[in-house]
Design an enzyme around this catalytic site. Structure first.
Site, mmCIF file in Angstrom:
data_model
loop_
_atom_site.group_PDB
_atom_site.id
_atom_site.type_symbol
_atom_site.label_atom_id
_atom_site.label_comp_id
_atom_site.label_asym_id
_atom_site.label_seq_id
_atom_site.Cartn_x
_atom_site.Cartn_y
_atom_site.Cartn_z
ATOM 1 N N ASP A 180 21.667 -19.058 15.265
ATOM 2 C CA ASP A 180 22.501 -18.089 15.966
ATOM 3 C C ASP A 180 21.814 -17.534 17.201
ATOM 4 O O ASP A 180 20.621 -17.222 17.176
ATOM 5 C CB ASP A 180 22.862 -16.921 15.040
ATOM 6 C CG ASP A 180 23.680 -17.368 13.842
ATOM 7 O OD1 ASP A 180 24.336 -18.423 13.955
ATOM 8 O OD2 ASP A 180 23.664 -16.670 12.817
ATOM 9 N N GLU A 226 36.966 -18.988 10.852
ATOM 10 C CA GLU A 226 35.584 -19.164 10.415
ATOM 11 C C GLU A 226 34.968 -17.777 10.220
ATOM 12 O O GLU A 226 35.024 -16.935 11.121
ATOM 13 C CB GLU A 226 34.825 -19.946 11.476
ATOM 14 C CG GLU A 226 33.420 -20.327 11.107
ATOM 15 C CD GLU A 226 32.746 -21.117 12.221
ATOM 16 O OE1 GLU A 226 31.515 -21.004 12.342
ATOM 17 O OE2 GLU A 226 33.441 -21.816 12.985
#
Length: 274
Positions: A60, A49
């Site tokens: 995030d 990824e």
């Protein structure tokens, strides 16, 4: 069969789960990031990824945000991330690669152009965290036409009525967010996962990978005992960050340190089911 489907099918035949390590494009610089990417399959990565740095990464946690800031400072762009995949494909045509990011860079790049270029570069799937199924007509038709899987996030708070809506719009695999909140802040318990994953499986035949809280080899092993894959991001980024010099530059040990951690995770995943 797509690379993602073929890889999960092969792993199922082998009776084991997938290790899916994460790296942020251009963190801390293009050459180091590329060296880590190239080294990941040999270290045991089954899928990879790649995060596309963005200025407003709402999903995030602090660790991934800092990685994105380093990547942006080093000149990261969506086009640069695609170029990384294209260079990677010159040596590896088997390992699935998934881009994870946000819709704004794709919109700025041009959706049609992005899907065409991503497919040509060798991207297998995308995770676009701020495009829910209700708004997927902005991207899903073009990605499907290009042969790119749209991988959806399912959270502990996703109710039984909502699950089919999300999963029916998914392809490739399902990304189960093991915790509520942002990445890298805490971990889910084995008991929670053992309850949650069967609930998701009841609604889909797609493989399920667990992320957002898988940090250690032991946790990765626990994840693949109940699911089909383990995604490890923040722990690898923290290892990378710990090797940087005072100016935030890579050192001679940066690539090796990250890949050593990938090897330890891979060993745990491969032995998890005995």
């Amino acid at each position: 069969m797509s690379r993602i489907a073929a890889r999960f099918a092969a792993l199922k035949e082998q009776g084991r789960g997938a290790l899916i390590p994460f790296l942020e494009a251009y963190d801390p610089d293009p050459a180091t990031s590329m060296a880590i990417l190239r080294g990941m399959p040999g270290a045991g990565a089954d899928l990879i990824e790649i995060g596309v740095p963005f200025t407003d990464p709402m999903a995030d946690g602090p660790t991934v945000q800092r990685a994105g800031q380093r990547g942006l400072k080093a000149g990261a762009t969506l086009a640069g991330a695609l170029a990384m995949v294209r260079d990677f494909r010159a040596e590896d045509d088997a390992t699935p690669v998934v881009l994870m990011g946000y819709f704004n860079p794709i919109m700025s790049y041009g959706v049609d152009r992005f899907c065409t270029d991503a497919a040509a570069s060798g991207v297998d799937g995308v995770i676009v965290v701020d495009v829910p199924p209700e708004e997927s007509d902005m991207l899903a038709p073009q990605s499907a036409a290009a042969g790119i899987d749209m991988i959806r996030l399912v959270a502990p708070t996703t109710g039984d009525a909502r699950l089919p809506v999300v999963l029916n719009a998914s392809s490739g695999f399902v990304y189960y967010v093991a915790i509520t909140g942002i990445t890298g802040t805490r971990s889910a318990s084995v008991a929670d996962l053992a309850t949650a994953i069967p609930r998701v499986r009841a609604h889909t035949d797609l493989p399920i990978a667990i992320g957002f809280g898988v940090r250690t080899p032991a946790q990765a092993a626990d994840a693949v005992r109940v699911a089909d894959g383990a995604v490890v991001a923040s722990a690898l980024i923290e290892k990378l960050a710990s090797t940087l010099d005072a100016q935030g530059r890579a050192t001679s040990g940066t690539v090796r340190a990250v890949l050593d951690d990938v090897r330890a995770l891979a060993e745990a995943v491969r032995s998890a089911r005995g």
